[in-house]
Design an enzyme around this catalytic site. Structure first.
Site, PDB file in Angstrom:
ATOM      1  N   HIS A 104       0.954  -1.331   0.051  1.00  0.00           N
ATOM      2  CA  HIS A 104      -0.444   0.044   0.099  1.00  0.00           C
ATOM      3  C   HIS A 104       0.846   1.491  -0.208  1.00  0.00           C
ATOM      4  CE1 HIS A 104      -3.114   2.558   1.157  1.00  0.00           C
ATOM      5  NE2 HIS A 104      -4.071   2.093   0.548  1.00  0.00           N
ATOM      6  N   ASP A 145      -7.912  -5.246  -0.100  1.00  0.00           N
ATOM      7  CA  ASP A 145      -8.577  -6.290  -0.903  1.00  0.00           C
ATOM      8  C   ASP A 145      -8.439  -7.258  -0.384  1.00  0.00           C
ATOM      9  OD1 ASP A 145      -7.686  -3.174  -3.114  1.00  0.00           O
ATOM     10  OD2 ASP A 145     -10.011  -4.204  -2.789  1.00  0.00           O
TER      11      ASP A 145
HETATM   12  C1  SDX Z   1      -6.200   0.065  -2.363  1.00  0.00           C
HETATM   13  O1  SDX Z   1      -4.225   4.864  -1.632  1.00  0.00           O
HETATM   14  C2  SDX Z   1      -5.214   3.778  -0.953  1.00  0.00           C
HETATM   15  O2  SDX Z   1      -5.993   4.066  -0.302  1.00  0.00           O
HETATM   16  C3  SDX Z   1      -5.972   2.930  -2.288  1.00  0.00           C
HETATM   17  C4  SDX Z   1      -6.849   2.281  -1.467  1.00  0.00           C
HETATM   18  C5  SDX Z   1      -8.479   2.658  -0.448  1.00  0.00           C
HETATM   19  O3  SDX Z   1      -9.108   2.456  -0.314  1.00  0.00           O
HETATM   20  O4  SDX Z   1      -8.858   3.451  -1.701  1.00  0.00           O
HETATM   21  O5  SDX Z   1      -6.935   1.213  -0.482  1.00  0.00           O
HETATM   22  C6  SDX Z   1      -7.871   0.409  -1.954  1.00  0.00           C
HETATM   23  O6  SDX Z   1      -6.557   0.547  -4.374  1.00  0.00           O
HETATM   24  C7  SDX Z   1      -5.436  -0.599  -2.130  1.00  0.00           C
HETATM   25  C8  SDX Z   1      -3.967  -1.275  -2.944  1.00  0.00           C
HETATM   26  C9  SDX Z   1      -4.552  -2.288  -3.726  1.00  0.00           C
HETATM   27  N1  SDX Z   1      -3.673  -2.981  -4.936  1.00  0.00           N
HETATM   28  C10 SDX Z   1      -2.975  -4.337  -4.892  1.00  0.00           C
HETATM   29  O7  SDX Z   1      -2.863  -4.606  -4.163  1.00  0.00           O
HETATM   30  C11 SDX Z   1      -2.284  -4.367  -6.249  1.00  0.00           C
HETATM   31  C12 SDX Z   1      -0.489  -5.171  -5.609  1.00  0.00           C
HETATM   32  N2  SDX Z   1       0.071  -3.853  -4.774  1.00  0.00           N
HETATM   33  C13 SDX Z   1       1.482  -3.207  -5.827  1.00  0.00           C
HETATM   34  O8  SDX Z   1       0.268  -3.142  -7.009  1.00  0.00           O
HETATM   35  C14 SDX Z   1       1.055  -1.797  -4.951  1.00  0.00           C
HETATM   36  O9  SDX Z   1       1.592  -2.716  -3.041  1.00  0.00           O
HETATM   37  C15 SDX Z   1       1.014  -0.606  -4.831  1.00  0.00           C
HETATM   38  C16 SDX Z   1       0.338  -0.405  -6.138  1.00  0.00           C
HETATM   39  C17 SDX Z   1      -0.894  -0.757  -3.784  1.00  0.00           C
HETATM   40  C18 SDX Z   1       0.906   0.678  -3.707  1.00  0.00           C
HETATM   41  O10 SDX Z   1       2.522   0.600  -4.824  1.00  0.00           O
HETATM   42  P1  SDX Z   1       3.808   1.919  -4.775  1.00  0.00           P
HETATM   43  O11 SDX Z   1       3.269   2.689  -3.434  1.00  0.00           O
HETATM   44  O12 SDX Z   1       3.509   2.681  -5.837  1.00  0.00           O
HETATM   45  O13 SDX Z   1       4.985   1.088  -4.344  1.00  0.00           O
HETATM   46  P2  SDX Z   1       6.108   0.657  -5.027  1.00  0.00           P
HETATM   47  O14 SDX Z   1       5.461  -0.043  -6.113  1.00  0.00           O
HETATM   48  O15 SDX Z   1       6.702   1.724  -4.732  1.00  0.00           O
HETATM   49  O16 SDX Z   1       7.109  -0.670  -4.165  1.00  0.00           O
HETATM   50  C19 SDX Z   1       7.400  -0.762  -3.427  1.00  0.00           C
HETATM   51  C20 SDX Z   1       8.403  -2.143  -3.343  1.00  0.00           C
HETATM   52  C21 SDX Z   1       8.146  -2.417  -4.756  1.00  0.00           C
HETATM   53  O17 SDX Z   1       9.711  -2.497  -4.931  1.00  0.00           O
HETATM   54  P3  SDX Z   1      11.356  -2.135  -4.812  1.00  0.00           P
HETATM   55  O18 SDX Z   1      11.696  -1.235  -6.696  1.00  0.00           O
HETATM   56  O19 SDX Z   1      11.931  -1.179  -4.041  1.00  0.00           O
HETATM   57  O20 SDX Z   1      12.241  -2.985  -5.047  1.00  0.00           O
HETATM   58  O21 SDX Z   1       7.241  -2.535  -3.276  1.00  0.00           O
HETATM   59  C22 SDX Z   1       7.009  -3.850  -4.184  1.00  0.00           C
HETATM   60  C23 SDX Z   1       7.348  -3.239  -5.271  1.00  0.00           C
HETATM   61  O22 SDX Z   1       7.885  -4.146  -6.258  1.00  0.00           O
HETATM   62  N3  SDX Z   1       5.572  -4.402  -4.547  1.00  0.00           N
HETATM   63  C24 SDX Z   1       5.649  -5.344  -4.606  1.00  0.00           C
HETATM   64  C25 SDX Z   1       3.876  -5.199  -4.024  1.00  0.00           C
HETATM   65  N4  SDX Z   1       3.961  -3.727  -3.900  1.00  0.00           N
HETATM   66  C26 SDX Z   1       4.896  -3.281  -4.244  1.00  0.00           C
HETATM   67  N5  SDX Z   1       6.304  -6.688  -4.219  1.00  0.00           N
HETATM   68  C27 SDX Z   1       5.380  -7.683  -5.203  1.00  0.00           C
HETATM   69  N6  SDX Z   1       3.945  -7.745  -4.736  1.00  0.00           N
HETATM   70  C28 SDX Z   1       3.604  -6.698  -4.509  1.00  0.00           C
HETATM   71  N7  SDX Z   1       2.061  -6.302  -4.515  1.00  0.00           N
END
Ligand code: SDX
Length: 441
Positions: free
Chosen positions: A318, A376
């Protein structure tokens, strides 16, 4: 009428000094404190004074608005709606009461609750012409596509009496959208399975009415299970609002131009649909089905960690929470209760989800990046156990989040300092160049 609470924003004597090591100039930027959470650096005069913009793709460190509706402490996994903890609201309140809280800034008393419930209940029917919109879709259209089309089209039905600067007309619009979303969602479902639409009933509560429209058929009486009513009402509460997330920011930006509120909510729905946002609940169940067995979990955890593999663990991570999403904790508890009461305690997807959570939370990759289950991760398992089809999960998220979008939209329109949103950029394209006629290219 929206209770515009006195802002607790505090201009402070505290400033941040920027010094430019090239020109030797320095600039004082005011710091503003809120009630809770990080203070903000007021950069509104930055461009005028420095000739430079800030740069923050994805707004990871940028506050886009002042708001009194929801507060998240991501480090400690805290979520407050107008100061009330989500755990308390999920346990003691109901969705319409939380909707009143989000819209008007306080929990309703008996009289207020009765009037609000009446107003929403008596707006739940749709203009019969709307059914012709649905009949234009293929039966296998994704229900989010149908929701988007129908909600946007509602702007054609009410366009003439939307003076968004009149709080009373904003109020009516909010009651209309809050009331009609479950009706549209249920119609999208009925249309996809070829069953007749079921009209809303004024003798049912918000959650009961939704389930009745979803699962009743004209051929016989349908009694809604109290277990399902409680579960869906709690799920709506958990999804109601969440600060300036992508879809809420979309609604605010669309609304900042003075656009029709129905069109703004449709814009928010479009953003919510993405798998990185509200589309994740549908993606979690499809991921668990693809994993299939506990033995295959390590393979998928490996893929989630592999930078060359686009696969991510859906329902994990998140932008704000770097601890448990408190909604996920409530949702996991609710999943156990609902599955137990529905006699599906051995639901394989729940077992798989619990095992996957344990393995991921024990893995340094997830620990270092503070990736925890989010709202989720468990919601789809509950919805699936309730007989809601997977492609309708994000629709339910949209039904619940509509009140949050409306409260944030109203707060923005009512804010005297509100301006049209217009971000700037870092331009890295070509400098000006002469046009070359085609014969010389
Ligand atoms: C919702 O914003 C809100 O409030 C949203 C929400 C709401 O109520 O409105 O809470 C609802 O959208 C919840 C999120 C649902 N999405 C998912 O579950 C999809 C999977 N999650 C990821 O796509 C991700 O965690 C996000 C999109 C939710 C957050 O992405 P960020 O903040 O841009 O984080 P990032 O992509 O910069 O990740 C940081 C690191 C990265 O690795 P490095 O580059 O540092 O090595 O964490 C890794 C990412 O690759 N990472 C994950 C991951 N999420 C982040 N790696 C594997 N699996 C994941 N799910």
């Amino acid at each position: 009428m929206l209770v515009v609470q006195k802002s607790t924003k505090k201009e402070s004597a505290r400033t941040l000094t920027l010094s430019d090591n090239t020109t030797g100039k320095s600039f004082e930027l005011p710091i503003i404190n809120g009630t809770l959470g990080p203070s903000v650096i007021d950069v509104r005069r930055l461009y005028v004074e420095t000739g430079m913009f800030t740069y923050d793709p994805g707004y990871t460190s940028t506050g886009s608005a002042e708001s009194a509706i929801t507060y998240i402490d991501g480090e400690n996994g805290v979520l407050l709606h107008r100061g009330y903890a989500i755990e308390d609201l999920a346990k003691h309140s109901n969705f319409l009461e939380v909707s009143y809280l989000l819209l008007y800034g306080k929990l309703p008393n008996v009289e207020e609750n009765k009037k609000f419930t009446h107003d929403v209940t008596y707006h739940s029917m749709l203009n019969e012409q709307v059914t012709y919109f649905l009949r234009g879709f293929r039966r296998d259209a994704h229900p989010m596509a149908i929701m988007l089309g129908v909600v946007g089209a509602l702007s054609a039905f009410y366009h003439d009496n939307i003076d968004i600067n009149d709080p009373r007309q904003r109020d009516i619009t909010e009651h209309r959208l809050l009331a009609k979303m479950p009706t549209i969602a249920a119609m999208a479902y009925k249309y996809s399975i070829g069953q007749p639409f079921i009209y809303p009933r004024n003798d049912l509560s918000y959650a009961e009415n939704f389930l009745h429209m979803m699962f009743a058929v004209p051929a016989e009486e349908y009694v809604v299970s109290p277990t399902l009513v409680r579960a869906i009402d709690r799920l709506f509460i958990l999804h109601a609002d969440h600060e300036q997330n992508a879809s809420t920011s979309t609604v605010r930006l669309a609304g900042s131009s003075g656009a029709n509120p129905f069109a703004c909510i449709a814009a928010g729905m479009a953003s919510l649909w993405g798998p990185a946002h509200g589309g994740a609940n549908e993606a979690v169940v499809r991921m668990l089905q693809e994993i299939g067995s506990i033995e295959r979990i390590p393979e998928f955890v490996r893929r989630a960690k592999d930078k060359d593999d686009p696969f991510r663990l859906m329902g994990f991570g998140h932008r704000v929470y770097k601890n448990y999403d408190p909604r996920a904790t409530v949702m996991r508890q609710s999943a156990h209760e609902v599955l137990e009461e529905l006699g599906s305690r051995d639901e394989p997807l729940l077992k798989l989800a619990i095992e996957l959570e344990q393995i991921a939370l024990g893995d340094t990759y997830f620990i270092e990046r503070k990736l925890f289950p989010n709202v989720d991760f468990y919601s789809g398992i509950i919805l699936r156990a309730m007989g809601i089809p997977t492609d309708l999960f994000t629709v339910l998220f949209a039904v619940a989040r509509t009140v949050g979008w409306l409260a944030q939209w109203d707060e923005m329109i009512a804010d005297p300092a509100q301006k049209i949103g217009r971000p700037r950029q870092l331009y890295t394209g070509p400098a000006e160049r002469k046009f070359i006629p085609i014969e010389k290219r």
